[in-house]
Write a protein that holds these residues in place. Structure first.
Motif, PDB file in Angstrom:
ATOM      1  N   GLY A 192      16.854 -44.235 -60.166  1.00  0.00           N
ATOM      2  CA  GLY A 192      15.885 -43.867 -61.202  1.00  0.00           C
ATOM      3  C   GLY A 192      14.756 -44.884 -61.221  1.00  0.00           C
ATOM      4  N   CYS A 193      14.020 -44.914 -62.306  1.00  0.00           N
ATOM      5  CA  CYS A 193      12.896 -45.847 -62.407  1.00  0.00           C
ATOM      6  C   CYS A 193      12.487 -45.980 -63.870  1.00  0.00           C
ATOM      7  CB  CYS A 193      11.717 -45.319 -61.584  1.00  0.00           C
ATOM      8  SG  CYS A 193      10.320 -46.464 -61.561  1.00  0.00           S
ATOM      9  N   ALA A 194      12.133 -47.210 -64.239  1.00  0.00           N
ATOM     10  CA  ALA A 194      11.766 -47.455 -65.641  1.00  0.00           C
ATOM     11  C   ALA A 194      10.299 -47.171 -65.924  1.00  0.00           C
ATOM     12  CB  ALA A 194      12.070 -48.915 -65.984  1.00  0.00           C
ATOM     13  N   MET A 195       9.511 -46.928 -64.886  1.00  0.00           N
ATOM     14  CA  MET A 195       8.052 -46.867 -65.069  1.00  0.00           C
ATOM     15  C   MET A 195       7.587 -45.548 -65.696  1.00  0.00           C
ATOM     16  SD  MET A 195       7.241 -49.879 -64.043  1.00  0.00           S
ATOM     17  CE  MET A 195       8.772 -50.799 -64.041  1.00  0.00           C
ATOM     18  N   ASN A 196       8.395 -44.511 -65.536  1.00  0.00           N
ATOM     19  CA  ASN A 196       8.156 -43.250 -66.251  1.00  0.00           C
ATOM     20  C   ASN A 196       6.790 -42.612 -65.954  1.00  0.00           C
ATOM     21  OD1 ASN A 196       8.893 -41.234 -68.008  1.00  0.00           O
ATOM     22  ND2 ASN A 196       8.097 -42.291 -69.830  1.00  0.00           N
ATOM     23  N   CYS A 197       6.333 -42.711 -64.728  1.00  0.00           N
ATOM     24  CA  CYS A 197       5.035 -42.113 -64.374  1.00  0.00           C
ATOM     25  C   CYS A 197       5.087 -40.594 -64.604  1.00  0.00           C
ATOM     26  CB  CYS A 197       4.682 -42.417 -62.927  1.00  0.00           C
ATOM     27  SG  CYS A 197       4.578 -44.185 -62.608  1.00  0.00           S
ATOM     28  N   SER A 198       4.031 -40.079 -65.193  1.00  0.00           N
ATOM     29  CA  SER A 198       4.074 -38.697 -65.652  1.00  0.00           C
ATOM     30  C   SER A 198       4.010 -37.688 -64.513  1.00  0.00           C
ATOM     31  CB  SER A 198       2.925 -38.428 -66.628  1.00  0.00           C
ATOM     32  OG  SER A 198       1.696 -38.674 -65.986  1.00  0.00           O
ATOM     33  N   PHE A 199       3.594 -38.149 -63.323  1.00  0.00           N
ATOM     34  CA  PHE A 199       3.450 -37.231 -62.192  1.00  0.00           C
ATOM     35  C   PHE A 199       4.654 -37.295 -61.274  1.00  0.00           C
ATOM     36  CE2 PHE A 199       1.661 -41.374 -61.348  1.00  0.00           C
ATOM     37  CZ  PHE A 199       2.325 -41.739 -60.201  1.00  0.00           C
ATOM     38  N   CYS A 200       5.682 -38.058 -61.638  1.00  0.00           N
ATOM     39  CA  CYS A 200       6.745 -38.385 -60.685  1.00  0.00           C
ATOM     40  C   CYS A 200       8.087 -37.822 -61.138  1.00  0.00           C
ATOM     41  CB  CYS A 200       6.840 -39.901 -60.537  1.00  0.00           C
ATOM     42  SG  CYS A 200       8.213 -40.442 -59.539  1.00  0.00           S
ATOM     43  N   PHE A 201       8.729 -37.146 -60.215  1.00  0.00           N
ATOM     44  CA  PHE A 201      10.031 -36.535 -60.478  1.00  0.00           C
ATOM     45  C   PHE A 201      11.071 -37.621 -60.789  1.00  0.00           C
ATOM     46  CE2 PHE A 201      12.595 -32.717 -58.597  1.00  0.00           C
ATOM     47  CZ  PHE A 201      12.858 -32.284 -59.870  1.00  0.00           C
ATOM     48  N   THR A 202      11.011 -38.733 -60.043  1.00  0.00           N
ATOM     49  CA  THR A 202      11.965 -39.834 -60.264  1.00  0.00           C
ATOM     50  C   THR A 202      11.817 -40.422 -61.660  1.00  0.00           C
ATOM     51  OG1 THR A 202      11.782 -40.415 -57.930  1.00  0.00           O
ATOM     52  CG2 THR A 202      12.766 -42.065 -59.375  1.00  0.00           C
ATOM     53  N   GLY A 203      10.537 -40.569 -62.085  1.00  0.00           N
ATOM     54  CA  GLY A 203      10.261 -41.185 -63.379  1.00  0.00           C
ATOM     55  C   GLY A 203      10.959 -40.467 -64.527  1.00  0.00           C
ATOM     56  N   GLN A 204      11.274 -39.191 -64.321  1.00  0.00           N
ATOM     57  CA  GLN A 204      11.919 -38.419 -65.388  1.00  0.00           C
ATOM     58  C   GLN A 204      13.379 -38.825 -65.605  1.00  0.00           C
ATOM     59  OE1 GLN A 204      11.365 -34.261 -64.547  1.00  0.00           O
ATOM     60  NE2 GLN A 204       9.162 -34.385 -64.850  1.00  0.00           N
ATOM     61  N   GLN A 234      12.572 -43.921 -54.536  1.00  0.00           N
ATOM     62  CA  GLN A 234      12.823 -44.016 -55.978  1.00  0.00           C
ATOM     63  C   GLN A 234      12.791 -45.478 -56.431  1.00  0.00           C
ATOM     64  OE1 GLN A 234      16.195 -41.432 -54.971  1.00  0.00           O
ATOM     65  NE2 GLN A 234      16.036 -40.745 -57.064  1.00  0.00           N
ATOM     66  N   GLY A 235      12.139 -45.695 -57.556  1.00  0.00           N
ATOM     67  CA  GLY A 235      12.131 -47.032 -58.143  1.00  0.00           C
ATOM     68  C   GLY A 235      10.834 -47.781 -57.919  1.00  0.00           C
ATOM     69  N   GLU A 236      10.647 -48.807 -58.761  1.00  0.00           N
ATOM     70  CA  GLU A 236       9.505 -49.724 -58.629  1.00  0.00           C
ATOM     71  C   GLU A 236      10.043 -50.973 -57.912  1.00  0.00           C
ATOM     72  OE1 GLU A 236       6.068 -50.391 -59.378  1.00  0.00           O
ATOM     73  OE2 GLU A 236       6.707 -52.299 -58.525  1.00  0.00           O
ATOM     74  N   THR A 296       3.624 -50.627 -55.325  1.00  0.00           N
ATOM     75  CA  THR A 296       3.844 -50.963 -56.740  1.00  0.00           C
ATOM     76  C   THR A 296       2.934 -50.136 -57.642  1.00  0.00           C
ATOM     77  OG1 THR A 296       3.865 -52.720 -58.413  1.00  0.00           O
ATOM     78  CG2 THR A 296       2.203 -52.921 -56.696  1.00  0.00           C
ATOM     79  N   ALA A 297       3.455 -49.865 -58.827  1.00  0.00           N
ATOM     80  CA  ALA A 297       2.639 -49.170 -59.831  1.00  0.00           C
ATOM     81  C   ALA A 297       1.774 -50.178 -60.590  1.00  0.00           C
ATOM     82  CB  ALA A 297       3.559 -48.428 -60.801  1.00  0.00           C
ATOM     83  N   GLY A 298       1.973 -51.479 -60.299  1.00  0.00           N
ATOM     84  CA  GLY A 298       1.182 -52.519 -60.977  1.00  0.00           C
ATOM     85  C   GLY A 298       2.051 -53.378 -61.870  1.00  0.00           C
TER      86      GLY A 298
HETATM   87  S1  SF4 Z   1       5.843 -43.193 -59.125  1.00  0.00           S
HETATM   88 FE1  SF4 Z   1       7.101 -44.926 -58.481  1.00  0.00          FE
HETATM   89  S2  SF4 Z   1       6.898 -46.373 -60.183  1.00  0.00           S
HETATM   90 FE2  SF4 Z   1       6.234 -44.401 -60.975  1.00  0.00          FE
HETATM   91  S3  SF4 Z   1       8.096 -43.486 -61.913  1.00  0.00           S
HETATM   92 FE3  SF4 Z   1       7.943 -42.749 -59.791  1.00  0.00          FE
HETATM   93  S4  SF4 Z   1       9.234 -44.157 -58.647  1.00  0.00           S
HETATM   94 FE4  SF4 Z   1       8.739 -45.160 -60.566  1.00  0.00          FE
END
Ligand code: SF4
Length: 345
Positions: free
Chosen positions: A109-121, A162-164, A196-198
């Motif tokens: 998973g990932c803590a960044m929660n990007c709104s366009f990303c399936f993993t972020g959900q 998946q992940g930052e 990186t997302a930053g």
């Molecule tokens: S785009 Fe990358 S950083 Fe953002 S939620 Fe998805 S996996 Fe995480």
């Protein structure tokens, strides 16, 4: 529980040998056999029995299990790996001329929660260990050797699964040390890219601890407000601050910082967006990857049409910034950027 052998970088391994009064030459032999030969041939090297027994008794050599494999029409391969605690992660092999790039995951998973990303959900479940990161590479290599013999050439490693990765800095760093080691897989440093997302705490460590490794930054908008919507950690680590840290990274001749820009219809695809990006990056060692948005189930964003995508690039061309429109691979098996989500499989 036994420690994983694949959590050791080369100096850890030397240290283990020293602390246990074992012959230090075993380090090169073991690394070579596990990473260079990938245990594909018999380990014939002269290694003391006492060392082998020690490792058998004190370390485990298991790797993430391949649960499912999906092969796309364009020969992209998506793996679903099952971890010891039953969590799953995804890894993608992307072909180019009988060689491959591998896209590795760094977290469940990932803590960044990007709104366009399936993993972020999914949210963040946990960090991957070094052995789980390195294990994705080794298992994908073995799958190629078995299923596409002669093609087991993974020459590029990108941490864009998946992940930052910078949120799991220590494990990712150690995995890179194993990939880079001349006794390990000996991948060239310029062939490894971390995205990186930053995440500023990771960027702060970058200069000292990741010299030479390529950085890809998910820009996606030059405007703080739009970026807040796309990448919520932008509220904590705003773009203007992130860029100052990125600008401090020493870049060698012919090396670039890659700026990833996801093009979303009627959101960040206008000429004004492009001009602002151009003004922001002009004169820097920048390379822009334009990524037309890859849809996934439930997403409310759309991909712009081709004409709009090309016009965006034309504006950037005027700023003389090298820009590539990245055509998604593996879309039919949801292996393209932002589409990974093991939970939904
Ligand atoms: S785009 Fe990358 S950083 Fe953002 S939620 Fe998805 S996996 Fe995480």
């Amino acid at each position: 529980m036994k420690r994983s052998f694949y959590d050791l970088n080369y100096s850890d391994l030397q240290m283990v040998l020293k602390q246990n009064d074992l012959n230090h030459t075993a380090a090169a032999i073991l690394f070579n056999w596990h990473y260079k030969e990938k245990e594909n041939v018999q380990c014939n090297e002269n290694i003391a029995k006492s060392s082998l027994v020690f490792f058998q008794n004190n370390f485990n050599f298991s790797l993430p299990e391949i649960d499912t494999v999906q092969e796309s029409n364009d020969r992209t391969v998506k793996f679903l790996f099952k971890l010891k605690d039953n969590h799953t992660i995804e890894t993608v092999l992307i072909p180019f001329h009988n060689k491959y790039s591998i896209c590795l995951s760094s977290q469940v998973g990932c803590a960044m929660n990007c709104s366009f990303c399936f993993t972020g959900q999914q949210g963040l479940r946990r960090n991957l260990t070094t052995s789980e990161i390195v294990g994705q590479f080794l298992q994908a290599w073995r799958w190629l050797a078995k299923n596409r013999p002669g093609e087991e050439r993974i020459l590029n490693i990108v941490f864009m699964g998946q992940g930052e990765p910078l949120h799991n800095f220590d494990s990712v760093k150690k995995a890179c040390e194993i990939f880079l080691s001349k006794y390990g897989t000996s991948i060239a440093v310029r062939k490894i890219t971390i995205s990186t997302a930053g995440y500023i705490p990771g960027l702060k460590r970058w200069c000292r601890e990741m010299p030479g490794v390529n950085l890809a930054f998910s820009l996606h908008s030059p405007f703080e407000e739009k970026r807040n919507e796309l990448i919520p950690i932008n509220k904590k680590y705003p773009l203007n601050e992130v860029l100052t840290y990125i600008d401090e990274i020493p870049v060698k001749k012919k090396q670039f910082i890659t700026y990833e820009y996801l093009l979303i219809k009627d959101f960040n695809d206008s000429a004004d967006d492009a001009k602002k990006v151009g003004a922001m990056l002009a004169g820097k060692s920048a390379y822009i990857n334009l990524i037309p948005f890859n849809s996934f189930p439930g997403s409310h964003y759309e991909r712009p049409n081709w004409d709009k995508i090309e016009k965006f690039k034309e504006v950037l061309d005027k700023f003389k910034i090298p820009t590539l429109i990245r055509i998604a691979k593996g879309e039919d098996v949801l292996a393209a950027c932002g589409q990974l989500n093991s939970k939904a499989e």
